[in-house]
Write a protein that holds these residues in place. Structure first.
Motif, PDB file in Angstrom:
ATOM      1  N   GLY A 312      18.747  -5.665   3.993  1.00 18.61           N
ATOM      2  CA  GLY A 312      17.992  -6.788   3.495  1.00 18.61           C
ATOM      3  C   GLY A 312      16.525  -6.553   3.441  1.00 18.61           C
ATOM      4  O   GLY A 312      15.733  -6.562   2.595  1.00 18.61           O
ATOM      5  N   ASP A 313      16.214  -5.802   4.930  1.00 21.70           N
ATOM      6  CA  ASP A 313      14.738  -5.177   4.853  1.00 21.70           C
ATOM      7  C   ASP A 313      14.547  -4.214   3.799  1.00 21.70           C
ATOM      8  O   ASP A 313      13.378  -4.169   3.215  1.00 21.70           O
ATOM      9  N   SER A 314      15.509  -3.275   3.601  1.00 15.29           N
ATOM     10  CA  SER A 314      15.332  -2.239   2.708  1.00 15.29           C
ATOM     11  C   SER A 314      14.951  -2.960   1.364  1.00 15.29           C
ATOM     12  O   SER A 314      14.284  -2.179   0.436  1.00 15.29           O
ATOM     13  N   VAL A 315      15.763  -3.747   0.884  1.00 14.08           N
ATOM     14  CA  VAL A 315      15.780  -4.397  -0.304  1.00 14.08           C
ATOM     15  C   VAL A 315      14.252  -4.921  -0.605  1.00 14.08           C
ATOM     16  O   VAL A 315      13.925  -4.605  -1.495  1.00 14.08           O
ATOM     17  N   LEU A 316      13.885  -5.552   0.454  1.00 14.24           N
ATOM     18  CA  LEU A 316      12.290  -5.861   0.382  1.00 14.24           C
ATOM     19  C   LEU A 316      11.411  -4.992  -0.131  1.00 14.24           C
ATOM     20  O   LEU A 316      10.481  -5.094  -0.766  1.00 14.24           O
ATOM     21  N   VAL A 317      11.685  -3.875   0.546  1.00 11.32           N
ATOM     22  CA  VAL A 317      10.573  -2.720   0.636  1.00 11.32           C
ATOM     23  C   VAL A 317      10.608  -2.353  -0.702  1.00 11.32           C
ATOM     24  O   VAL A 317       9.949  -1.769  -1.465  1.00 11.32           O
ATOM     25  N   ARG A 318      12.235  -1.726  -1.249  1.00 15.38           N
ATOM     26  CA  ARG A 318      12.256  -1.396  -2.432  1.00 15.38           C
ATOM     27  C   ARG A 318      11.876  -2.183  -3.676  1.00 15.38           C
ATOM     28  O   ARG A 318      11.078  -1.775  -4.463  1.00 15.38           O
ATOM     29  N   PHE A 319      11.903  -3.634  -3.338  1.00 19.05           N
ATOM     30  CA  PHE A 319      11.634  -4.626  -4.251  1.00 19.05           C
ATOM     31  C   PHE A 319       9.949  -4.500  -4.252  1.00 19.05           C
ATOM     32  O   PHE A 319       9.551  -4.541  -5.577  1.00 19.05           O
ATOM     33  N   ALA A 320       9.168  -4.498  -3.303  1.00 16.77           N
ATOM     34  CA  ALA A 320       7.993  -4.681  -3.277  1.00 16.77           C
ATOM     35  C   ALA A 320       7.103  -3.309  -3.919  1.00 16.77           C
ATOM     36  O   ALA A 320       6.330  -3.337  -4.862  1.00 16.77           O
ATOM     37  N   SER A 321       7.941  -2.222  -3.818  1.00 14.56           N
ATOM     38  CA  SER A 321       7.692  -0.974  -4.391  1.00 14.56           C
ATOM     39  C   SER A 321       7.810  -0.840  -5.915  1.00 14.56           C
ATOM     40  O   SER A 321       6.916  -0.287  -6.734  1.00 14.56           O
ATOM     41  N   ALA A 322       8.730  -1.327  -6.383  1.00 15.85           N
ATOM     42  CA  ALA A 322       9.299  -1.460  -7.743  1.00 15.85           C
ATOM     43  C   ALA A 322       8.309  -2.372  -8.584  1.00 15.85           C
ATOM     44  O   ALA A 322       7.915  -2.061  -9.659  1.00 15.85           O
ATOM     45  N   VAL A 323       8.081  -3.416  -7.747  1.00 14.12           N
ATOM     46  CA  VAL A 323       6.898  -4.461  -8.738  1.00 14.12           C
ATOM     47  C   VAL A 323       5.692  -3.759  -8.692  1.00 14.12           C
ATOM     48  O   VAL A 323       5.014  -3.936  -9.615  1.00 14.12           O
ATOM     49  N   SER A 324       5.026  -3.057  -7.595  1.00 16.86           N
ATOM     50  CA  SER A 324       3.923  -2.457  -7.325  1.00 16.86           C
ATOM     51  C   SER A 324       3.565  -1.472  -8.513  1.00 16.86           C
ATOM     52  O   SER A 324       2.547  -1.118  -9.045  1.00 16.86           O
ATOM     53  N   GLU A 325       4.814  -0.859  -8.761  1.00 17.28           N
ATOM     54  CA  GLU A 325       4.473   0.189 -10.095  1.00 17.28           C
ATOM     55  C   GLU A 325       4.376  -0.261 -11.345  1.00 17.28           C
ATOM     56  O   GLU A 325       3.972   0.386 -12.321  1.00 17.28           O
ATOM     57  N   GLN A 326       4.517  -1.617 -11.532  1.00 23.10           N
ATOM     58  CA  GLN A 326       4.339  -2.361 -12.799  1.00 23.10           C
ATOM     59  C   GLN A 326       3.328  -2.968 -12.916  1.00 23.10           C
ATOM     60  O   GLN A 326       2.657  -3.292 -14.196  1.00 23.10           O
ATOM     61  N   ILE A 327       2.409  -3.520 -11.868  1.00 26.84           N
ATOM     62  CA  ILE A 327       1.249  -4.295 -12.138  1.00 26.84           C
ATOM     63  C   ILE A 327       0.088  -3.312 -12.224  1.00 26.84           C
ATOM     64  O   ILE A 327       0.227  -1.974 -11.768  1.00 26.84           O
ATOM     65  N   ALA A 328      -1.076  -3.967 -12.560  1.00 25.32           N
ATOM     66  CA  ALA A 328      -2.175  -3.183 -12.608  1.00 25.32           C
ATOM     67  C   ALA A 328      -3.085  -3.347 -11.401  1.00 25.32           C
ATOM     68  O   ALA A 328      -2.710  -4.165 -10.522  1.00 25.32           O
ATOM     69  N   ARG A 354       3.693 -11.576 -20.512  1.00 21.77           N
ATOM     70  CA  ARG A 354       5.206 -11.539 -20.901  1.00 21.77           C
ATOM     71  C   ARG A 354       5.702  -9.936 -20.857  1.00 21.77           C
ATOM     72  O   ARG A 354       6.752  -9.852 -20.442  1.00 21.77           O
ATOM     73  N   GLU A 355       5.099  -9.053 -21.262  1.00 22.08           N
ATOM     74  CA  GLU A 355       5.388  -7.678 -21.085  1.00 22.08           C
ATOM     75  C   GLU A 355       5.534  -7.222 -19.743  1.00 22.08           C
ATOM     76  O   GLU A 355       6.381  -6.611 -19.377  1.00 22.08           O
ATOM     77  N   LEU A 356       4.503  -7.587 -18.760  1.00 23.81           N
ATOM     78  CA  LEU A 356       4.805  -7.497 -17.362  1.00 23.81           C
ATOM     79  C   LEU A 356       5.885  -7.956 -16.908  1.00 23.81           C
ATOM     80  O   LEU A 356       6.610  -7.535 -16.162  1.00 23.81           O
ATOM     81  N   VAL A 357       6.409  -9.292 -17.187  1.00 28.33           N
ATOM     82  CA  VAL A 357       7.495  -9.888 -16.613  1.00 28.33           C
ATOM     83  C   VAL A 357       8.884  -9.224 -17.132  1.00 28.33           C
ATOM     84  O   VAL A 357       9.707  -8.794 -16.200  1.00 28.33           O
ATOM     85  N   SER A 358       8.686  -8.552 -18.265  1.00 25.49           N
ATOM     86  CA  SER A 358       9.839  -7.990 -18.865  1.00 25.49           C
ATOM     87  C   SER A 358      10.102  -6.524 -18.156  1.00 25.49           C
ATOM     88  O   SER A 358      11.110  -6.342 -17.636  1.00 25.49           O
ATOM     89  N   ARG A 359       8.930  -5.876 -17.699  1.00 26.51           N
ATOM     90  CA  ARG A 359       8.860  -4.615 -16.822  1.00 26.51           C
ATOM     91  C   ARG A 359       9.547  -5.021 -15.427  1.00 26.51           C
ATOM     92  O   ARG A 359      10.318  -4.026 -14.974  1.00 26.51           O
ATOM     93  N   VAL A 360       8.955  -5.963 -14.842  1.00 28.28           N
ATOM     94  CA  VAL A 360       9.395  -6.281 -13.648  1.00 28.28           C
ATOM     95  C   VAL A 360      10.829  -6.576 -13.501  1.00 28.28           C
ATOM     96  O   VAL A 360      11.616  -6.306 -12.477  1.00 28.28           O
ATOM     97  N   LEU A 361      11.397  -7.415 -14.377  1.00 30.51           N
ATOM     98  CA  LEU A 361      12.622  -7.743 -14.376  1.00 30.51           C
ATOM     99  C   LEU A 361      13.586  -6.386 -14.379  1.00 30.51           C
ATOM    100  O   LEU A 361      14.712  -6.320 -13.807  1.00 30.51           O
ATOM    101  N   ALA A 362      13.217  -5.740 -15.420  1.00 29.92           N
ATOM    102  CA  ALA A 362      13.719  -4.267 -15.476  1.00 29.92           C
ATOM    103  C   ALA A 362      13.907  -3.306 -14.340  1.00 29.92           C
ATOM    104  O   ALA A 362      15.045  -2.742 -14.061  1.00 29.92           O
ATOM    105  N   ALA A 363      12.851  -3.378 -13.865  1.00 24.99           N
ATOM    106  CA  ALA A 363      12.571  -2.536 -12.730  1.00 24.99           C
ATOM    107  C   ALA A 363      13.429  -3.043 -11.360  1.00 24.99           C
ATOM    108  O   ALA A 363      14.045  -2.125 -10.707  1.00 24.99           O
ATOM    109  N   VAL A 364      13.331  -4.350 -11.205  1.00 24.26           N
ATOM    110  CA  VAL A 364      14.276  -4.880 -10.182  1.00 24.26           C
ATOM    111  C   VAL A 364      15.673  -4.442 -10.512  1.00 24.26           C
ATOM    112  O   VAL A 364      16.588  -4.346  -9.502  1.00 24.26           O
ATOM    113  N   ARG A 365      16.329  -4.541 -11.542  1.00 25.14           N
ATOM    114  CA  ARG A 365      17.649  -4.565 -11.636  1.00 25.14           C
ATOM    115  C   ARG A 365      18.070  -3.028 -11.449  1.00 25.14           C
ATOM    116  O   ARG A 365      19.306  -2.820 -11.289  1.00 25.14           O
TER     117      ARG A 365
END
Length: 423
Positions: A312-328, A354-365
């Motif tokens: 679970g902790d690993s998921v949180l870390v990977r999630f934060a990393s994936a989202v960080s790569e998408q935002i400005a 909307r474009e950012l949200v689409s990228r975040v949803l895809a990156a998390v999957r």
């Protein structure tokens, strides 16, 4: 008055030390001055070749230099002799003596000059012994102090600097003296703030700033200084010490960082995120709109239950990393608690969000869980979005609306975004 005149020979024969100073340098020194300063005999006993032509300040004790220079400046502007005063002088042999000094304005070889008479006092008695011990103690302290002692004139030009400057800035003292103190400030605003404080309060203690070392490294310094005034009460310079406090400042910066960063995901924690988001709302100069996105990892409880808390902790870390790569870089991203995160997006068009949200949803999957006998599992996230309105003055208002939108996204099938209001 010239060296060929009778007056000149009379001055040379006087038992009291006589010096004539022109433009800050010794132009004449009689035999008594030569003996007082322990200098070479010179030419036919007339003038001391070791001191003539040298700056007079070189022979004044560090602690008395400002007072001595102020008195000479006053003498040069008045035909009235200065009242006698005790000063410490440093001889050519690096000994210290106490002299009774007076000075008056004269014309010497066609130039405006200052004539100085000096009579030694306290030598060979208890006063002299105490002075010698005091001087030795002072010299040990001065040579070994970790702080940098300095003095500048009214224009900020360094008049004196202690040997501690070798440790702090990597320069020899003679490389500093005569140069504008502002040369060592990477940010002139720091220097301006210091000058304003000195002029306003007359002194500063532990005043912050930065300087550039000889090797180019920028260090943090702490300055404690006092304004100097001449005998007419006019500002004449600054005297004080500064020290290298880089280690202390680095520790303070690291503690502030740790206080604002989530220790697991290395992004903003709840308090820091809300403070930064509120600052964005309050900033009247910010252009464009703000949208707050509230993100919640889907079925996170079941991930912990089935795969364990370490996963679970690993998921949180990977999630934060994936989202960080998408935002400005201008966007804010923080963890509010548990599996809940938030983003403040600064944009000029709703389509950007909307474009950012689409990228975040895809990156998390793309985050996959592998659990031995358990089948691979994808991670998804639900997002609630709230666009700032004119009525929004508090971050909590945006968070409430985004939370309601997140609830709709969860109950509409998850792995999607729901807009609290049409953007």
């Amino acid at each position: 008055m010239t060296q060929d005149s009778v007056s000149g020979y009379l001055l040379a024969a006087l038992p009291a030390a006589v010096l004539v100073v022109t433009d800050g340098r010794i132009a004449f020194a009689n035999q008594a001055a030569r003996r007082l300063l322990e200098a070479d005999p010179g030419v036919e006993g007339w003038a001391c070749s070791e001191v003539v032509g040298q700056p007079i300040v070189d022979y004044v004790h560090q602690l008395d230099q400002f007072h001595a220079i102020s008195r000479m400046r006053r003498s040069a502007q008045s035909a009235t002799p200065n009242a006698p005063v005790e000063l410490r002088v440093r001889t050519c042999r690096d000994n210290v003596r106490v002299v009774l000094v007076t000075s008056v304005s004269v014309e010497f070889e066609g130039q405006n000059s200052v004539l100085i008479t000096a009579l030694e006092v306290g030598r060979g008695n208890a006063i002299g012994d105490r002075l010698r011990r005091s001087e030795e103690h002072f010299r040990r302290l001065f040579e070994n102090m970790q702080d940098v002692y300095y003095r500048t004139d009214s224009k900020g030009v360094v008049q004196m600097v202690g040997p501690g400057v070798r440790r702090v800035l990597g320069y020899e003292p003679n490389e500093i003296v005569g140069r504008d103190a502002a040369e060592w400030y990477p940010n002139l605003s720091d220097r301006d703030a210091f000058k304003e404080a000195i002029r306003t309060y007359g002194e500063v203690a532990d005043f912050p700033g930065q300087m550039v070392r000889k090797d180019g490294r920028i260090i943090d310094i702490s300055i404690s200084s006092t304004a100097l005034y001449d005998e007419d009460g006019c500002f004449a310079g600054v005297e004080g010490i500064y020290r290298d406090v880089t280690e202390r400042k680095d520790l303070e910066r690291e503690l502030r960082r740790l206080a604002s960063i989530d220790s697991l995901t290395d992004i903003l924690n709840r308090r820091a995120f809300i403070e930064a988001a509120q600052a964005r709302l309050n900033d009247p100069s910010s252009r464009g709109d703000l949208t707050l996105l509230l993100l919640d990892i889907d079925y996170f409880k079941s991930i912990n239950d089935q795969y364990g808390h370490a996963t679970g902790d690993s998921v949180l870390v990977r999630f934060a990393s994936a989202v960080s790569e998408q935002i400005a870089e201008t966007d804010l991203f923080g963890r509010l608690g548990g599996e809940e995160f938030a983003i403040v997006v600064h944009h000029t068009r709703p389509e950007q969000v909307r474009e950012l949200v689409s990228r975040v949803l895809a990156a998390v999957r793309e985050i996959r869980l592998e659990g031995g006998a358990r089948p691979p599992r994808a991670v998804t996230v639900s997002i609630g979005a709230a666009l700032r309105t004119r009525a929004d003055h508090r971050v909590e208002q945006l968070l409430d609306r985004a939370d309601r939108a997140l609830y709709q996204a969860k109950h509409s099938g998850r792995d999607r975004v729901f807009w609290e209001m049409t953007a």
